[in-house]
Structure formats: structure tokens, C-alpha cells
Design an enzyme around this catalytic site. Structure first.
Site, PDB file in Angstrom:
ATOM      1  N   HIS A   1       0.792  -1.228   0.000  1.00  0.00           N
ATOM      2  CA  HIS A   1       0.000   0.000   0.000  1.00  0.00           C
ATOM      3  C   HIS A   1       0.825   1.279   0.000  1.00  0.00           C
ATOM      4  O   HIS A   1       0.332   2.328  -0.410  1.00  0.00           O
ATOM      5  CB  HIS A   1      -1.016   0.007   1.153  1.00  0.00           C
ATOM      6  CG  HIS A   1      -0.451   0.417   2.486  1.00  0.00           C
ATOM      7  ND1 HIS A   1       0.107  -0.472   3.355  1.00  0.00           N
ATOM      8  CD2 HIS A   1      -0.350   1.626   3.078  1.00  0.00           C
ATOM      9  CE1 HIS A   1       0.522   0.164   4.442  1.00  0.00           C
ATOM     10  NE2 HIS A   1       0.263   1.451   4.293  1.00  0.00           N
TER      11      HIS A   1
ATOM     12  N   GLU B   1       3.458   5.451  -3.217  1.00  0.00           N
ATOM     13  CA  GLU B   1       3.638   6.745  -2.570  1.00  0.00           C
ATOM     14  C   GLU B   1       5.100   6.996  -2.188  1.00  0.00           C
ATOM     15  O   GLU B   1       5.620   8.086  -2.402  1.00  0.00           O
ATOM     16  CB  GLU B   1       2.745   6.790  -1.316  1.00  0.00           C
ATOM     17  CG  GLU B   1       2.779   8.075  -0.552  1.00  0.00           C
ATOM     18  CD  GLU B   1       2.119   9.223  -1.292  1.00  0.00           C
ATOM     19  OE1 GLU B   1       1.490   8.965  -2.341  1.00  0.00           O
ATOM     20  OE2 GLU B   1       2.246  10.370  -0.840  1.00  0.00           O
ATOM     21  N   ASP B   2       5.740   5.974  -1.645  1.00  0.00           N
ATOM     22  CA  ASP B   2       7.038   6.209  -1.003  1.00  0.00           C
ATOM     23  C   ASP B   2       8.251   5.661  -1.741  1.00  0.00           C
ATOM     24  O   ASP B   2       9.377   5.837  -1.283  1.00  0.00           O
ATOM     25  CB  ASP B   2       7.030   5.605   0.415  1.00  0.00           C
ATOM     26  CG  ASP B   2       6.054   6.340   1.324  1.00  0.00           C
ATOM     27  OD1 ASP B   2       5.700   7.476   0.983  1.00  0.00           O
ATOM     28  OD2 ASP B   2       5.649   5.776   2.347  1.00  0.00           O
TER      29      ASP B   2
HETATM   30 MN    MN Z   1       0.677   3.195   5.479  1.00  0.00          MN
END
Ligand code: MN
Length: 722
Positions: A72, A76-77
Site C-alpha cells: 500500500h 507513494e514512497d
Molecule cells: Mn501506510
């Protein structure tokens, strides 16, 4: 720290044929990509996705959800792109990760209650696949469990967001286990002093209450065995938040909260539930008014159970819930229970599944409570929440705004402020320019462009969906028309005054204006001009009020020539303005007059232009004089449908110069109900005759019929409009 082995063991326990390869590959990618990153706790970053996956396993979701939980945070990262995820793990996993990433971007920025409610609704509406919300809740749960490692103002923001958004969301979805944990964790950071105090007090009485729990379990267990009921009895201390709320609501100290413990009996069938209830009430004295039947009347989120309160073995009140294992499953995991992998059944498409499940839930409740007002209300709210005709969009700052489905950026602009709406010149949705008529969709980020020169027009009314925006546009247009009326009124009055060698300015100076206003009963100069421009006041009346001695003499009109046979048909009628038949910008209260050059008829295409001295002249769109008028003087005019005035039009009829021609023509006029205002007939040398008639017709259609009728009369050569 959870390990991937624990995750896999947990998953295969309830889902033996789970795709462990998928989950393992997801773990390997996440571990590789998060390599070197650390959590605020100092632990390697992968501990977070692993814990989230473990939470997802505790909700007993499917293998796809577990894989998505592990992945998840990678989009994003880390440098992984969504397309790569899809290629490696398939569309379902990629969509879940994308949904969770998007939800993470939403930031709750306003303290208002409404904002929170909108936010929750929006999250549901946005998540086509409800598993997105479930994974997100699992994520938030782990972040709350590790919130103690964070410092700074974000701690309070995250805790408040959890209390106001995520815990109610879990409650709405019926996932009580997650809801209670989130609430207790948020409570700890929102009210640290009260939390510490309460924790201490609960710890102090815990041993004592554990002995009490054992006592009750033994007593009830014995009775159930005697009644031959197979069941499990469970007792636990209540959550801190519910104790805290009780103390606050009843304004009592901790020592006076008696029911710190809640008991639960779990059995196989509904019949056994009632049987257990009977046993409990035999054993201990029930407290009147505390019994609740949530089996017959489930809570809106589907929760079913029997609740009762009795005077326990030590004479203290205690709560007992009785339900079946199946009800318990729904109570603990809510909507997640419907996502459980069931061996032997093939999972249907997520969207279908969600709709089917909700329908089942709704049908069941509808069936149970056909006449209940509660269930009707529930159905309505459920519908609103999940299938609502509402769209949730964002300002560029991230505030949520709610609109009816179909609403456009123009509605959005007016909701921000009427001035923003009035000057709205364009809009960007998710960074792309769109027309103002473009319908907004859930999750859109809407940016409004404004320009000082922009102003509302009549057609904006068809671009907006909300009553508020419509009202604001109408109000603007009304105001604008008033200003136009005022300008026209001033011009008309000045012209009339000039004829008498006067001006508005000189009259105002002399104080005559005040007197006139009093005479006419009009509050101020502006209103006088508006009424003049709107045709509700005649210039003549104003002049008379100014100069009673100069009472205007009516100029006798030119008498029509007596043409013998026509005389009885000719009426003396003043041509010109007939208020209310032409609408300027959709309104009928502006002075207009019909241009003599082209004499427009109702039904003709028309345009108007502002004439400084005479108000608005209405021309036929084809009139040559229109071409010379500058664009900015043109105004939008249209015929007021329904009013049929008698309008003056000039026609030229060429006919043979022979006896009976005039009689034949007059018959046609009579038959079609056409009044003749003037006639001019003369013979030509070449035996033809030219006749000019000024006639009153209703509209263009009427004129056409007249032309046809004349043309088909023998002896008439041609008929044309002049
Ligand atoms: Mn998270």
C-alpha cells in the site's frame, strides 16, 4: 514485529487455497523497495506494511487485499509506478493500492461537523471497491498504534482525524473491533491527562473485576449446561472511551460507574439466544427498561444481538449480550464479514459483490420491518450514503464540497462566493481546462478562474444545477437590467427636457426634482429614472410635474386620406411601443420601440440596440441598418411568446388598373381581420396601379397569410413588404 510467515499462516488458516505466491511476491517487492527506510519508531519500514497486512488478516479479507496491504505504500514512497504494479500483480491489486494512496492524500482540514460528515460520505462514495476503505482502516490502525513515536502538531491532527473520521467510518461499516481500538487510541492522544487517569483507575480494579468475570462465567455456564445449551461466555472490561463517555454524560466519578464489565454469550441459533436470555433472567433480576432486541430490529449497520442488564451476583448492575456466532462475526467485522473468503464460492466482481451485499442487507431489513419508521429512515440514509445523487469534490486546498449530481464548475464557483461566480471565466478540473457546463465527478479537484471583465448572462441559468447559483445569477441579471433601465430613463428624460431648454442637472439644482418626486410619490431620482426607462412612467407625466404651466399640447396626427371605399376600414391607431411584447434580456419592463425602417413583426427574427436618446430600438435581424451598429450596443431581445399585438407594417401591392380591384382587396383585408391604417393608391401610365397600405397585423405568420390571399386574388400582380 509481524513476519510474513505469520501473515501467510493467518491467511491460509481461513483461506486454505489462498494465492500465497501472490502474497509472497508482494512482500518481496515491498521489502526490497522499502529497504533502507525506517519508521519513526526506528524499526525498518517493512514492519508497517506487514502489520497492516496482519490487521487485514484479522479482518479475514482475501489474498488480494493482503497483497495490497503489503504494497500500500510503495507507489507513494518508492519509485514504483502504478503501471508496474498492475503488470506484476494484476489490475485488482493495483486498483486497491491506488485507492488507498488516494485516500491517504485526503486531509481533513476543517473542524466543522459537516465537513467531517461530508468527508466520511465522500470516502465511501469514492471507494468503488469497499476493500480500499478496509485496507485504509487497517493502515490507520497501525499508524495509531505507533503514534507515540511521533512528535509535533501532526500527532493531534492524526488523532482528531481518527476520532472524527476513521472511527465513525469503521462504526458505519459495522467493524466494532477496529472502531473501539481506534477510539481508545485517539482518546489517549486527544485527552492525555484524562486517559492516563482513567487507565490507572481501571488497572487498579482490574484484578477484582477479573475475579468477578470468572464468577459470572461459572454461574451462567453451569445453568447453560443444565439447560443443555452449547455456548461460550465471554467477559471483558469495557473500552476506556465508553467508560469516559459514561462519566461525562452522567457527570459521575469513576467509582460510580458500576458496569465496567460487559458479558457476551455466543450460541448457534436464534432460538438458543432467547433460551439463554430466559436463563439469565431466571438467574439474576433484570433491570426494567434495559432490554433491547436488535435481532428483530437490527442497527443500521446490520448489527444484531439481544441486550439486557441484570442485578449481578454482588447486587451490581451488569450488561449481557446474547447472539449467534454468525451475528457475532458481523458485529465484530461488519462489512468485512461479507468480504471473507468462503471456501468453494468464487468471489464475484467487487462492485457487484458490494451492491449485492448491500441489497441483501437492505432487503432483509425491509422485510423484517415493513412498517417501521426507523427502517425507512435507515434505508433513506443508507441510500444517501452509498448510492446518493451527490458528488464530492475538492477545492485546491483540499476542502470538500458537496453538490447534486450533474452540478458544474459554475455551481462550484457560486458556492465559494457570489463574486467568484459572477466573474467566473473558466475552470480547471484536475488541472485540465474544462467548459463551464462540464459535470463534476467524485474526487475531482476543481479550480475556478476569474476575470474582472466576466459577467453572468442569461444562458448561465442553464449551466447551473443548484438553486443557490440560479438565484444569484437571476439577482445579478435583475440588477443589471435595473441599471440599464436607469440609463435609458435618464436619456429619455434629458431629451424631453432639452426640448424645453432645460436639463436634469439644472432642475436638481433648483430643487425642482425634490418637488417632482414628492408630487409623483417616488422615493428617489434613481427610482424615477428606472420607472421611466422601464416604461412604467411616461416622460410626459414627469414634464407635467416639473412644469404644470407647460402642459403639453397633443399634436393632432395626420388625417388619413379619404379613399372612399377604405374609409370605413381605416382606424386611427398610434403605432409604436406596445409594452410587454418584446423582452430585453428575458424581461419585459424595458422601453423598446420598433424601428420604422423595417417594422418588425412578432415572429420575425429581431435584434435590439441601445439608442441613447430613445431607449432600445428593435429591428429585424435582416435590416441593413443593423450591420452598421457596433457590437457592444446590440442587446438580446426576443418576442414575448403569447402576446399578440397589432403591429404596423407597410405593404406594396401592384395590380391591374381595373374596376373592382379595391373592392376585391378590401374583401381580403376584411376576411383576414386586417385593419388598414392608411392607403395610398395611384394609377400608372402603363395601366397598372401601385397601392401602398399601412396595415395592422398580428405577426409574421398573419402577414404571410395576407400576402398569400392577396396574391391569389385575380388582377393582383405582386405583393411585397416594404
Ligand atoms: Mn501506510
Amino acid at each position: 514485529m509481524a513476519t510474513i510467515e505469520e501473515v501467510l499462516a493467518g491467511l491460509t488458516k481461513y483461506h486454505p487455497s489462498a494465492d500465497t505466491g501472490l502474497v509472497m511476491r508482494a512482500y518481496e517487492l515491498a521489502a526490497a523497495k522499502h529497504e533502507g527506510q525506517a519508521r519513526a519508531s526506528g524499526e525498518p519500514y517493512i514492519s508497517h506494511p506487514l502489520s497492516v497486512a496482519m490487521n487485514v488478516v484479522e479482518l479475514r479479507l482475501d489474498d488480494v487485499s493482503v497483497a495490497a496491504a503489503l504494497l500500500h505504500d510503495v507507489v507513494e514512497d518508492t519509485d514504483i509506478r502504478l503501471e508496474e504494479l498492475e503488470a506484476m500483480f494484476g489490475k485488482e491489486v493495483a486498483n486497491l493500492v491506488d485507492g488507498v494512496t488516494k485516500l491517504s492524500h485526503l486531509q481533513f482540514s476543517s473542524k466543522e461537523e459537516m465537513q467531517a460528515e461530508n468527508f466520511r460520505k465522500m470516502m465511501l462514495a469514492m471507494s468503488k471497491d469497499i476493500r480500499v476503505v478496509l485496507v485504509k482502516l487497517a493502515d490507520r490502525l497501525h499508524n495509531m498504534r505507533t503514534l507515540g513515536f511521533k512528535t509535533g502538531p501532526s500527532v493531534e491532527r492524526i488523532a482528531r482525524e481518527t476520532m472524527e473520521i476513521y472511527a465513525p467510518l469503521a462504526n458505519r461499516l459495522g467493524i466494532y473491533s477496529v472502531k473501539s481500538d481506534l477510539e481508545d487510541l485517539a482518546f489517549r492522544y486527544l485527552e492525555p491527562v484524562a486517559w492516563a487517569d482513567l487507565t490507572q483507575k481501571v488497572e487498579r480494579v482490574r484484578r477484582e473485576h477479573e475475579r468477578f468475570i470468572e464468577l459470572v462465567k461459572n454461574m451462567l455456564g453451569e445453568e447453560l449446561r443444565a439447560a443443555n445449551i452449547q455456548g461460550e461466555i465471554d467477559g471483558r472490561m469495557k473500552h476506556l472511551v465508553s467508560i469516559h463517555r459514561k462519566m461525562k454524560a452522567q457527570n459521575i466519578p469513576f467509582e460510580e460507574v458500576y458496569d465496567l464489565v460487559a458479558f457476551r454469550a455466543l450460541v448457534d441459533t436464534v432460538n438458543e439466544c432467547w433460551h439463554v436470555l430466559g436463563v439469565v433472567h431466571q438467574l439474576w433480576k433484570p433491570i426494567p427498561g434495559r432490554f433491547r432486541d436488535y435481532i428483530d430490529l437490527p442497527k443500521p449497520n446490520g448489527y444484531k444481538s439481544l441486550h439486557t442488564a441484570v442485578m449481578g451476583p454482588n447486587g451490581e448492575p451488569m450488561e449481557i449480550q446474547v447472539r449467534t456466532w454468525k451475528m457475532h462475526e458481523v458485529a465484530e467485522r461488519g462489512i468485512a464479514a461479507h468480504w471473507s473468503y468462503k471456501e468453494g464460492t468464487k468471489a464475484s466482481a467487487p462492485e457487484q459483490e458490494r451492491v449485492r451485499m448491500l441489497k441483501e442487507l437492505l432487503d432483509g431489513i425491509r422485510e423484517l420491518h415493513k412498517d417501521s419508521g426507523d427502517s425507512k429512515e435507515f434505508l433513506a440514509s443508507m441510500k444517501e450514503d452509498l448510492f446518493g445523487d451527490e458528488v464530492f469534490v475538492f477545492t485546491p486546498k483540499g476542502d470538500v464540497k458537496v453538490f447534486p449530481r450533474g452540478a458544474t464548475p459554475l455551481d462550484f464557483a457560486y458556492q465559494i462566493h457570489s463574486e467568484v461566480g459572477n466573474h467566473c471565466s473558466g475552470a480547471k478540473i484536475n488541472g485540465t481546462m474544462v467548459p463551464l457546463s462540464f459535470p463534476m465527478h467524485n474526487g475531482d479537484i476543481v479550480q475556478i478562474l476569474t476575470s474582472a471583465n466576466q459577467k453572468p448572462s442569461e444562458d448561465w441559468l442553464s449551466l447551473v444545477h443548484t438553486g443557490g447559483a440560479k438565484a444569484k445569477i437571476r439577482s445579478y441579471l435583475r440588477h443589471e437590467r435595473r441599471e440599464m433601465s436607469q440609463e435609458v430613463g435618464r436619456a429619455v428624460l434629458e431629451k424631453q427636457l432639452r426640448r424645453k431648454g432645460l436639463s436634469l442637472k439644472s432642475l436638481t439644482k433648483r430643487g425642482d426634482l425634490e418637488r417632482v418626486l414628492t408630487t409623483l410619490g417616488i422615493p428617489n431620482e434613481e427610482e424615477l429614472l428606472v420607472r421611466l426607462g422601464g416604461g412604467r412612467l411616461q416622460p410626459r407625466d414627469v414634464l407635467r410635474a416639473f412644469m404644470p404651466e407647460l402642459d403639453e399640447q397633443t399634436q393632432p396626427g395626420e388625417e388619413p386620406k379619404d379613399e372612399g371605399i377604405f374609409s370605413e376600414l381605416i382606424r386611427k391607431i398610434t403605432p409604436g411601443t406596445s409594452p410587454g411584447t418584446v423582452l430585453v434580456g428575458g424581461e419585459g419592463d424595458i422601453v423598446t420601440h420598433f424601428a420604422h425602417c423595417c417594422s418588425p413583426l412578432p415572429g420575425d427574427r429581431i435584434v435590439g440596440f441601445v439608442n441613447r436618446s430613445r431607449g432600445i430600438s428593435v429591428h429585424r435581424a435582416t435590416c441593413p441598418s443593423v450591420a452598421d451598429v457596433s457590437r457592444d450596443r446590440l442587446v438580446d431581445v426576443q418576442w414575448d411568446k403569447g402576446t399578440k399585438g397589432h403591429r404596423l407594417v407597410k405593404i406594396k401591392v401592384l395590380c391591374l388598373d381595373q374596376a373592382g380591384m379595391l373592392a376585391a382587396m378590401s374583401n381580403v383585408f376584411l376576411r383576414l381581420g386586417v385593419n388598414i391604417v392608411s392607403a395610398n393608391c395611384q394609377g400608372n401610365r402603363d395601366k397598372g396601379a401601385t397601392n401602398f397600405f399601412e396595415v395592422l397585423v398580428e405577426d409574421a405568420e398573419h402577414l404571410k397569410r395576407l400576402q398569400k390571399a392577396l396574391e391569389s386574388t385575380s388582377g393582383i400582380l405582386s405583393v411585397e413588404r416594404v
